[in-house]
Write a protein that holds these residues in place. Structure first.
Motif, PDB file in Angstrom:
ATOM      1  N   PRO A  80      74.371 -16.529 -51.385  1.00 18.42           N
ATOM      2  CA  PRO A  80      74.695 -17.505 -52.437  1.00 18.42           C
ATOM      3  C   PRO A  80      74.903 -18.921 -51.904  1.00 18.42           C
ATOM      4  CG  PRO A  80      76.567 -16.064 -52.020  1.00 18.42           C
ATOM      5  CD  PRO A  80      75.436 -15.537 -51.196  1.00 18.42           C
ATOM      6  N   ARG A  81      75.091 -19.044 -50.581  1.00 26.44           N
ATOM      7  CA  ARG A  81      75.329 -20.384 -50.012  1.00 26.44           C
ATOM      8  C   ARG A  81      74.063 -21.216 -49.952  1.00 26.44           C
ATOM      9  NH1 ARG A  81      77.901 -18.169 -44.563  1.00 26.44           N
ATOM     10  NH2 ARG A  81      75.945 -17.011 -44.817  1.00 26.44           N
ATOM     11  N   ASN A  82      72.912 -20.530 -49.751  1.00 26.14           N
ATOM     12  CA  ASN A  82      71.680 -21.315 -49.584  1.00 26.14           C
ATOM     13  C   ASN A  82      70.457 -20.732 -50.289  1.00 26.14           C
ATOM     14  OD1 ASN A  82      70.919 -19.138 -48.001  1.00 26.14           O
ATOM     15  ND2 ASN A  82      71.471 -20.140 -46.068  1.00 26.14           N
ATOM     16  N   GLY A  83      70.639 -19.588 -50.965  1.00 28.41           N
ATOM     17  CA  GLY A  83      69.529 -19.019 -51.724  1.00 28.41           C
ATOM     18  C   GLY A  83      68.576 -18.144 -50.935  1.00 28.41           C
ATOM     19  N   SER A  84      68.837 -17.930 -49.639  1.00 31.51           N
ATOM     20  CA  SER A  84      67.951 -17.063 -48.847  1.00 31.51           C
ATOM     21  C   SER A  84      68.060 -15.616 -49.309  1.00 31.51           C
ATOM     22  CB  SER A  84      68.333 -17.114 -47.360  1.00 31.51           C
ATOM     23  OG  SER A  84      68.234 -18.428 -46.883  1.00 31.51           O
ATOM     24  N   LEU A  85      66.934 -14.924 -49.259  1.00 31.15           N
ATOM     25  CA  LEU A  85      66.929 -13.502 -49.602  1.00 31.15           C
ATOM     26  C   LEU A  85      67.451 -12.712 -48.402  1.00 31.15           C
ATOM     27  CD1 LEU A  85      66.132 -11.218 -51.590  1.00 31.15           C
ATOM     28  CD2 LEU A  85      63.856 -11.250 -50.555  1.00 31.15           C
ATOM     29  N   LYS A  86      68.585 -12.031 -48.572  1.00 30.01           N
ATOM     30  CA  LYS A  86      69.195 -11.289 -47.458  1.00 30.01           C
ATOM     31  C   LYS A  86      68.712  -9.850 -47.393  1.00 30.01           C
ATOM     32  CE  LYS A  86      73.748 -11.898 -47.894  1.00 30.01           C
ATOM     33  NZ  LYS A  86      75.173 -12.026 -47.457  1.00 30.01           N
ATOM     34  N   ALA A  87      68.517  -9.237 -48.556  1.00 33.29           N
ATOM     35  CA  ALA A  87      68.155  -7.819 -48.543  1.00 33.29           C
ATOM     36  C   ALA A  87      67.419  -7.410 -49.806  1.00 33.29           C
ATOM     37  CB  ALA A  87      69.416  -6.955 -48.391  1.00 33.29           C
ATOM     38  N   VAL A  88      66.567  -6.410 -49.641  1.00 34.70           N
ATOM     39  CA  VAL A  88      65.902  -5.734 -50.749  1.00 34.70           C
ATOM     40  C   VAL A  88      66.419  -4.301 -50.707  1.00 34.70           C
ATOM     41  CG1 VAL A  88      63.689  -4.966 -51.708  1.00 34.70           C
ATOM     42  CG2 VAL A  88      63.852  -7.183 -50.508  1.00 34.70           C
ATOM     43  N   PRO A  95      64.359 -10.577 -44.737  1.00 29.90           N
ATOM     44  CA  PRO A  95      65.344  -9.760 -45.448  1.00 29.90           C
ATOM     45  C   PRO A  95      65.345  -8.313 -44.945  1.00 29.90           C
ATOM     46  CG  PRO A  95      63.464 -10.250 -46.871  1.00 29.90           C
ATOM     47  CD  PRO A  95      63.304 -11.077 -45.643  1.00 29.90           C
ATOM     48  N   ALA A  96      66.511  -7.710 -44.968  1.00 31.69           N
ATOM     49  CA  ALA A  96      66.623  -6.289 -44.632  1.00 31.69           C
ATOM     50  C   ALA A  96      66.058  -5.472 -45.787  1.00 31.69           C
ATOM     51  CB  ALA A  96      68.085  -5.936 -44.411  1.00 31.69           C
ATOM     52  N   PHE A  97      65.480  -4.320 -45.471  1.00 31.13           N
ATOM     53  CA  PHE A  97      65.087  -3.390 -46.527  1.00 31.13           C
ATOM     54  C   PHE A  97      65.978  -2.159 -46.416  1.00 31.13           C
ATOM     55  CE2 PHE A  97      62.834   0.335 -48.157  1.00 31.13           C
ATOM     56  CZ  PHE A  97      62.650  -0.083 -49.467  1.00 31.13           C
ATOM     57  N   ILE A  98      66.708  -1.855 -47.475  1.00 32.74           N
ATOM     58  CA  ILE A  98      67.620  -0.715 -47.469  1.00 32.74           C
ATOM     59  C   ILE A  98      67.116   0.282 -48.513  1.00 32.74           C
ATOM     60  CG2 ILE A  98      70.034  -0.001 -47.630  1.00 32.74           C
ATOM     61  CD1 ILE A  98      70.856  -2.899 -47.047  1.00 32.74           C
ATOM     62  N   VAL A 147      77.930  -5.926 -57.711  1.00 27.92           N
ATOM     63  CA  VAL A 147      79.065  -5.303 -57.017  1.00 27.92           C
ATOM     64  C   VAL A 147      78.575  -4.153 -56.124  1.00 27.92           C
ATOM     65  CG1 VAL A 147      81.080  -3.810 -57.412  1.00 27.92           C
ATOM     66  CG2 VAL A 147      80.827  -5.943 -58.696  1.00 27.92           C
ATOM     67  N   ALA A 148      77.702  -3.310 -56.678  1.00 29.56           N
ATOM     68  CA  ALA A 148      77.219  -2.142 -55.931  1.00 29.56           C
ATOM     69  C   ALA A 148      76.338  -2.553 -54.754  1.00 29.56           C
ATOM     70  CB  ALA A 148      76.460  -1.205 -56.870  1.00 29.56           C
ATOM     71  N   ALA A 149      75.440  -3.513 -54.984  1.00 35.22           N
ATOM     72  CA  ALA A 149      74.533  -3.948 -53.915  1.00 35.22           C
ATOM     73  C   ALA A 149      75.311  -4.602 -52.773  1.00 35.22           C
ATOM     74  CB  ALA A 149      73.494  -4.928 -54.469  1.00 35.22           C
ATOM     75  N   ALA A 202      64.023   1.157 -59.891  1.00 36.06           N
ATOM     76  CA  ALA A 202      64.677  -0.147 -59.764  1.00 36.06           C
ATOM     77  C   ALA A 202      64.748  -0.627 -58.321  1.00 36.06           C
ATOM     78  CB  ALA A 202      66.084  -0.076 -60.353  1.00 36.06           C
ATOM     79  N   THR A 203      64.792  -1.953 -58.196  1.00 37.21           N
ATOM     80  CA  THR A 203      64.945  -2.638 -56.911  1.00 37.21           C
ATOM     81  C   THR A 203      65.947  -3.761 -57.110  1.00 37.21           C
ATOM     82  OG1 THR A 203      62.621  -2.203 -56.398  1.00 37.21           O
ATOM     83  CG2 THR A 203      63.699  -3.910 -55.105  1.00 37.21           C
ATOM     84  N   VAL A 204      66.851  -3.933 -56.147  1.00 33.27           N
ATOM     85  CA  VAL A 204      67.824  -5.028 -56.229  1.00 33.27           C
ATOM     86  C   VAL A 204      67.562  -6.015 -55.095  1.00 33.27           C
ATOM     87  CG1 VAL A 204      70.272  -5.689 -56.236  1.00 33.27           C
ATOM     88  CG2 VAL A 204      69.570  -3.495 -57.246  1.00 33.27           C
ATOM     89  N   LEU A 205      67.480  -7.301 -55.434  1.00 33.60           N
ATOM     90  CA  LEU A 205      67.350  -8.376 -54.448  1.00 33.60           C
ATOM     91  C   LEU A 205      68.726  -9.013 -54.266  1.00 33.60           C
ATOM     92  CD1 LEU A 205      64.110 -10.098 -55.846  1.00 33.60           C
ATOM     93  CD2 LEU A 205      64.272  -8.213 -54.216  1.00 33.60           C
ATOM     94  N   LEU A 206      69.195  -9.069 -53.030  1.00 35.01           N
ATOM     95  CA  LEU A 206      70.499  -9.664 -52.718  1.00 35.01           C
ATOM     96  C   LEU A 206      70.269 -10.970 -51.967  1.00 35.01           C
ATOM     97  CD1 LEU A 206      73.706  -9.182 -52.511  1.00 35.01           C
ATOM     98  CD2 LEU A 206      73.196  -8.303 -50.229  1.00 35.01           C
ATOM     99  N   PHE A 207      70.799 -12.073 -52.524  1.00 30.37           N
ATOM    100  CA  PHE A 207      70.605 -13.403 -51.938  1.00 30.37           C
ATOM    101  C   PHE A 207      71.869 -13.892 -51.248  1.00 30.37           C
ATOM    102  CE2 PHE A 207      67.791 -12.964 -55.581  1.00 30.37           C
ATOM    103  CZ  PHE A 207      66.580 -13.448 -55.102  1.00 30.37           C
TER     104      PHE A 207
END
Length: 314
Positions: free
Chosen positions: A101-109, A6-9, A301-303, A94-99
């Motif tokens: 949605p097609r396969n559940g992989s974690l794309k970004a933190v 996953p990317a870290f932003i 929406v923001a993430a 706060a931290t947001v995890l972005l997945f």
């Protein structure tokens, strides 16, 4: 081949892509309307789970959501602590995890603190645009933390106020706020002084008992109540809650989490999304309260906005 890590932003990067909270307005208006459309709106979002950390006076909130319209899946983890002694650490982190949605992989933190500050202020701005009196000239902010700054920025961008006032329990923080923002801000020595005659009032405090009282509030004023996110915490008194038209982001969340709503027994008139959709009237001629608890789909929406902008640059 394993999936890419996953990317870290981080906060600085999030700020770079989300340099104005107003960039979120179209996405947030749509998300509010979709949320208030039930199953047809395609937003799956439970009320946040909150874990008390009693030994240290803190809480951990877990806020998952899926938005079909955005095809975006996220979870925000947010901690909020009443730092009575150590003010070097923010009250909310706060931290947001972005997945995917097609396969559940974690794309970004993603850092979630900038996201939280900006999306909350943007939603307050949406409520204010719909609910404030026609000729609003005086803006009052109670509180001088992160949310005071994010609200000030978008309110100065979108609205024209002749006067801005601030009050904070610790006066030096209100002075620091007034010195660091771009426009003139009057520092008030009491909340009552700040509120008297104000057309739009924003409460962004860590108060647990009321700091804003109905008999101070000008008839027809609009209040964005952003603090007091626990069922036993208050910012507004019963008189104000019961003599205003009450709007919320989520009925279910307000009746579970908002001390101002639960303890006053105030009747909820509408969700903000219903007003955005046009299924409920805004009633700007009345005294209105928007009780903002913050919703997971706003973070979604923001993430996604930040991630898409970041991806385009990479």
């Amino acid at each position: 081949m394993g999936s890419a890590p996953p990317a870290f932003i981080g906060a600085e990067e999030v700020e770079k892509h989300l340099y104005r909270a107003s960039l979120l307005l179209p996405g947030l208006e749509a998300a509010l309307a979709n949320f208030s459309s039930g199953a047809a709106g395609g937003v799956a979002q439970p009320v946040r789970t909150v874990v008390p950390v009693r030994r240290h006076g803190g809480f951990l909130g877990v806020m998952p959501a899926y938005s079909a319209a955005d095809d975006a899946l996220t979870t925000k983890l947010v901690t909020f602590y009443e730092h009575k002694k150590d003010s070097s650490v923010p009250s909310h982190q706060a931290t947001v995890l972005l997945f995917d949605p097609r396969n559940g992989s974690l794309k970004a933190v993603l850092d979630g603190s900038v996201i939280t500050a900006k999306r909350t202020a943007a939603v307050s701005a949406i409520a204010t645009k719909l609910l404030m009196p026609a000729f609003a000239e005086v803006l009052c902010i109670l509180g001088a933390g992160v949310q005071a700054y994010s609200h000030y920025d978008i309110f100065m961008e979108l609205f024209t106020f002749k006067e801005v006032r601030i009050w904070n329990r610790t006066k030096e923080n209100a002075v620091k706020f007034a010195d660091s923002v771009n426009g003139p801000v009057q520092v008030c020595s009491s909340a009552q002084e700040a509120v008297t005659g104000a057309d739009v009032i924003i409460t962004v405090t860590m108060a647990t008992t009321p700091i804003l009282f109905g008999d101070w509030v000008k008839p027809g004023a609009h209040i964005n109540a952003v603090g007091a996110s626990r069922p036993d915490w208050r910012e507004l008194d019963d008189e104000l809650m019961n003599n205003s038209v009450l709007f919320v982001d989520s009925r279910e969340a307000a009746l579970t989490e908002s001390g101002d709503v639960i303890l006053s027994g105030a009747e909820i008139f509408a969700e903000l999304g219903e007003v955005v959709k046009g299924t409920k009237p805004a009633l700007p001629e009345k005294t209105t309260v928007f009780k903002s608890l913050g919703m997971a789909v706003e973070d979604t929406v923001a993430a996604k906005f930040v991630y898409d902008s970041w991806s385009a640059g990479n």
